[in-house]
Enzyme design. Structure first.
Site, mmCIF file in Angstrom:
data_model
loop_
_atom_site.group_PDB
_atom_site.id
_atom_site.type_symbol
_atom_site.label_atom_id
_atom_site.label_comp_id
_atom_site.label_asym_id
_atom_site.label_seq_id
_atom_site.Cartn_x
_atom_site.Cartn_y
_atom_site.Cartn_z
ATOM 1 C CE1 TYR A 101 -9.024 -21.868 14.946
ATOM 2 C CE2 TYR A 101 -9.550 -20.837 12.846
ATOM 3 C CZ TYR A 101 -8.819 -20.860 14.018
ATOM 4 O OH TYR A 101 -7.885 -19.884 14.258
ATOM 5 C CG HIS A 171 -3.192 -22.826 14.781
ATOM 6 N ND1 HIS A 171 -4.398 -23.427 14.491
ATOM 7 C CD2 HIS A 171 -3.523 -21.642 15.352
ATOM 8 C CE1 HIS A 171 -5.395 -22.645 14.871
ATOM 9 N NE2 HIS A 171 -4.888 -21.566 15.408
ATOM 10 C CB SER A 250 -8.999 -11.856 19.631
ATOM 11 O OG SER A 250 -9.987 -11.651 20.609
ATOM 12 N N PRO A 251 -9.516 -9.142 17.104
ATOM 13 C CG PRO A 251 -10.347 -8.504 15.005
ATOM 14 C CD PRO A 251 -9.974 -9.718 15.818
ATOM 15 N N GLY A 253 -11.325 -8.020 20.928
ATOM 16 C CA GLY A 253 -11.209 -8.444 22.326
ATOM 17 C C GLY A 253 -12.337 -9.336 22.792
ATOM 18 N N GLY A 255 -15.408 -9.575 21.846
ATOM 19 C CA GLY A 255 -16.647 -8.844 22.049
ATOM 20 C C GLY A 255 -16.542 -7.679 23.010
ATOM 21 C CG PHE A 256 -13.765 -5.802 26.672
ATOM 22 C CD1 PHE A 256 -14.467 -5.926 27.856
ATOM 23 C CD2 PHE A 256 -12.839 -4.783 26.549
ATOM 24 C CE1 PHE A 256 -14.259 -5.042 28.906
ATOM 25 C CE2 PHE A 256 -12.618 -3.892 27.586
ATOM 26 C CZ PHE A 256 -13.331 -4.019 28.776
#
Length: 381
Positions: A101, A171, A250-251, A253, A255-256
């Site tokens: 990152y 990773h 990404s819990p 999604g 931002g979805f």
């Protein structure tokens, strides 16, 4: 991998880097759906969970986006340090980052932020991408050669300003290195006190069993949310069998699930979501049924869509700890407020049934990125 509230760069966007996609994204905000949230002054996490034997806050913080946001602007570094410290003040004890990152820069930010309370938090990092140890140059492919792992960890320790990493992940599985060799390198680091626990990310199931047999694992990190429920097929069952915790990246999604995307949303050139099948215009309208679902439950529970999505994850298993990432204090407070959302057994059964009834259309990632997931390490010769 850190990471969901737009306009911040999500963990999935990091995978886009692996596929050589530019880091450009359309700016979208976080929906509130007119839900009531607790006053900001009252928001804090008190619940703790166990990943194996490792105790952490029930919601963590992904520290991936703090070097650059979706729009490729650079956040004000002091603000990112303040955000991490605010998270700690509000009860967050689990911070997730990686060598990749930045590369390197997010480890530096986290290291600078936690110096005053290092021994009161759990920090993770990851190795495995082919990154120059000195310059941080991202090179093609992966590198989990044992000597490279040890050198990569030395660099991470310096950037994190610590003498140990609480939880170290591979990773992505290197198809050229037996997982037993990887485990052996990590075991050497454990024997030196430089690593306390280890885990894998997006690995194949056989590799998970072999790694755990070589050196017991503490956690698995993979994408998991209402939008992508792949781990429910087999990974979660295997983690439960082996006593391994699960950390969804990404819990929300990307931002979805916050309601930040609607049927009119179109993504900027280079935004990896623009080449993900599930966000294609022909699929988006159907997939938005999930957003309608979380908005309805947010009204029902007097919370927000993000809090419902995170609380749903935590309700699946007591050893699941999501790590949403953000560069904004308001989103941080929203995320950690999920710890206060409770479902009765009847409610979670109802919500689970509703989630299962929605068939998400389109692939979660481009093929070039998916090629790094579910990989099995070669046999030990």
């Amino acid at each position: 991998m850190n990471s969901d509230h737009a306009p911040n760069m999500g963990r999935r966007s990091f995978l886009g880097i692996a596929a050589t996609a530019p880091l450009l994204v359309a700016t979208v905000g976080q929906a509130t759906a007119d839900q009531a949230s607790p006053p900001a002054s009252a928001v804090a996490i008190t619940d703790r969970r166990k990943l194996g034997t490792l105790e952490v806050s029930s919601v963590g913080l992904g520290v991936q986006n703090m070097h650059r946001t979706y729009e490729t602007t650079i956040p004000h570094r002091p603000e990112m340090i303040d955000l991490i410290r605010t998270a700690f003040d509000r009860g967050v004890t689990f911070f997730d980052t990686a060598e990749a990152y930045g590369p390197h820069e997010c480890e530096r930010i986290l290291g600078d932020a936690i110096t005053a309370f290092r021994d009161k938090v759990v920090i993770t990092s990851k190795f495995g991408w082919n990154i120059d140890l000195e310059t941080g140059e991202r090179r093609p492919g992966l590198n989990s050669q044992p000597e490279h792992i040890k050198l990569a960890v030395e660099g991470s320790l310096k950037r994190l300003r610590t003498d140990h990493i609480d939880l170290l992940y591979q990773h992505r599985v290197d198809p050229n290195v037996p997982i037993e060799d990887v485990a052996g390198a990590v075991k050497d680091l454990m024997d030196q006190g430089k690593v306390l626990h280890w885990g894998l990310s997006e690995m194949g199931l056989k590799t998970l069993r072999r790694a755990h047999a070589a050196v017991p694992l503490t956690a698995v990190q993979s994408e998991y949310s209402m939008l992508w429920r792949g781990p429910e097929q087999d990974v979660l069952q295997l983690c439960e069998e082996l006593g391994i915790g699960f950390v969804p990246w990404s819990p929300l999604g990307v931002g979805f699930l916050t309601g930040a995307i609607d049927s009119r949303t179109r993504f900027a050139e280079g935004d990896i979501r623009g080449i993900e099948g599930r966000f294609a215009p022909e699929n988006l309208s159907q997939n938005l049924a999930l957003v309608d679902l979380v908005k309805g439950w947010a009204q029902r529970k007097q919370s927000t869509p993000a809090q419902i999505a995170l609380a749903w994850l935590m309700a699946q298993k007591p050893w699941i700890v999501p790590i949403p990432g953000t560069t904004q204090i308001t989103h941080l407070l929203d995320n950690i407020g999920a710890g206060g959302v409770r479902f009765t057994s009847e409610e979670i059964a109802e919500l689970n049934a509703a989630v299962r009834a929605i068939q998400v259309q389109g692939a979660r990632l481009p093929d070039a990125v998916l090629a790094y997931s579910g990989v099995e390490a070669p046999a030990k010769s």
